[in-house]
Design a protein around this motif. Structure first.
Motif, PDB file in Angstrom:
ATOM      1  N   VAL A  89      -4.357  -2.402  10.438  1.00  0.00           N
ATOM      2  CA  VAL A  89      -3.770  -3.316   9.450  1.00  0.00           C
ATOM      3  C   VAL A  89      -3.719  -4.731  10.007  1.00  0.00           C
ATOM      4  O   VAL A  89      -4.037  -5.705   9.299  1.00  0.00           O
ATOM      5  N   VAL A 120      -2.686  -9.110   3.562  1.00  0.00           N
ATOM      6  CA  VAL A 120      -3.059  -7.892   2.831  1.00  0.00           C
ATOM      7  C   VAL A 120      -2.362  -7.935   1.482  1.00  0.00           C
ATOM      8  O   VAL A 120      -1.152  -8.150   1.407  1.00  0.00           O
ATOM      9  N   VAL A 142       1.859  -2.595   6.436  1.00  0.00           N
ATOM     10  CA  VAL A 142       1.420  -3.658   5.518  1.00  0.00           C
ATOM     11  C   VAL A 142       2.568  -4.473   4.951  1.00  0.00           C
ATOM     12  O   VAL A 142       2.374  -5.655   4.605  1.00  0.00           O
TER      13      VAL A 142
END
Length: 284
Positions: free
Chosen positions: A75, A85, A126
């Protein structure tokens, strides 16, 4: 309605085949930047090569969803490369059968580590990026067995139910940061797994009769396709779904409580085929 996902930064887990691969294709076709992962590097490289043929931005990595540092590193790599993201499609995971007489507690925990904790690890990784930009969409890919309980398949029932509960809980707590979380609960989506179920039948079982047995519990009367899931995933990551969070949406062709009858149908069909074909194959 035009769903504009151009330049959205999207992570799709379990994207080397089936539903995850179809969703990754869907986002790429809409102009999103797509980061994909799966367990096997060669498999995910092949999908990455396909998605990047038209010059699209793609990141493809082998990631073990039970490895917390590896999940975070993936990530972080995506966020560093693309500046953040926007969307997470938590698709990685698989079903597991078994009952009180065949399972050990450790087997249920092993499944939970892949499914429940695998999803949790990615969400936890995230969310800091989504909070920073005050925008995020998380779509959990789950199974109808987590909402409509069946009398067999304890690991899938228990762990899918936990994943759905987690999605609903986070769908209530994260919107304050403009992060929306929803779950899609899938019925009989044909991604190849029904070939395995068919092979559990006695040799010589007619495939059309097997399919007819399976589809007795599906009001629409057919298997779903991975593409049947894609549209809803795209919609939930778009501005058209900006007031939807904590929703639990079934993609199952109208199947609900009927799913509970399937284990009995399967056993009875197996017995009928065994008697008809004179096979000594034990129950699947």
């Amino acid at each position: 309605m035009h769903i504009d996902l151009r330049d959205k930064r999207v992570i799709v887990t379990g994207a080397s085949r089936g539903i995850g691969k179809a969703i990754a294709r869907g986002f790429a076709a809409e102009g999103a930047r797509v980061a994909i992962c799966a367990r096997t590097q060669a498999d995910i490289d092949a999908v990455g090569a396909e998605l990047s043929r038209d010059g699209r931005a793609v990141i493809a990595r082998a990631v073990d969803v039970t490895d917390t540092p590896a999940v975070k590193a993936f990530v972080d790599e995506v966020a560093d490369a693309w500046g953040g993201v926007d969307c997470l499609i938590n698709n990685a995971g698989q079903g597991r059968g078994g009952n009180l007489d065949t399972l050990t507690p450790e087997q249920i925990l092993e499944h939970a580590n892949v499914l429940q904790m695998g999803h949790f690890r990615f969400i936890q990784a995230v969310v800091p990026y989504m909070r920073k930009q005050r925008w995020g969409r998380i779509v959990e890919i789950n199974a109808l067995a987590g909402t409509q309980i069946t009398p067999d398949g304890i690991p899938s029932v228990v762990n899918r139910a936990a994943c759905i509960a987690m999605a609903k809980s986070l769908g209530m707590s994260l919107p304050r940061d403009n992060i929306l979380v929803n779950t899609l609960n899938l019925g009989w989506i044909d991604t190849g797994q029904w070939e395995r179920h068919y092979r559990e039948m006695p040799p010589g079982t007619p495939r059309d009769e097997f399919n007819a047995m399976v589809l007795k519990v599906v009001p629409l009367g057919r298997f779903g396709k991975p593409e049947d899931v894609v549209g809803m995933a795209l919609f939930l990551c778009s501005e058209w779904a900006s007031f939807i969070s904590g929703a639990s949406i079934d993609i199952a062709g109208g199947m609900g409580g009927q799913i509970a009858y399937y284990p009995t149908l399967k056993r009875e069909f197996h017995d009928m085929m065994t008697q008809r074909l004179g096979s000594n194959v034990s129950h699947g």
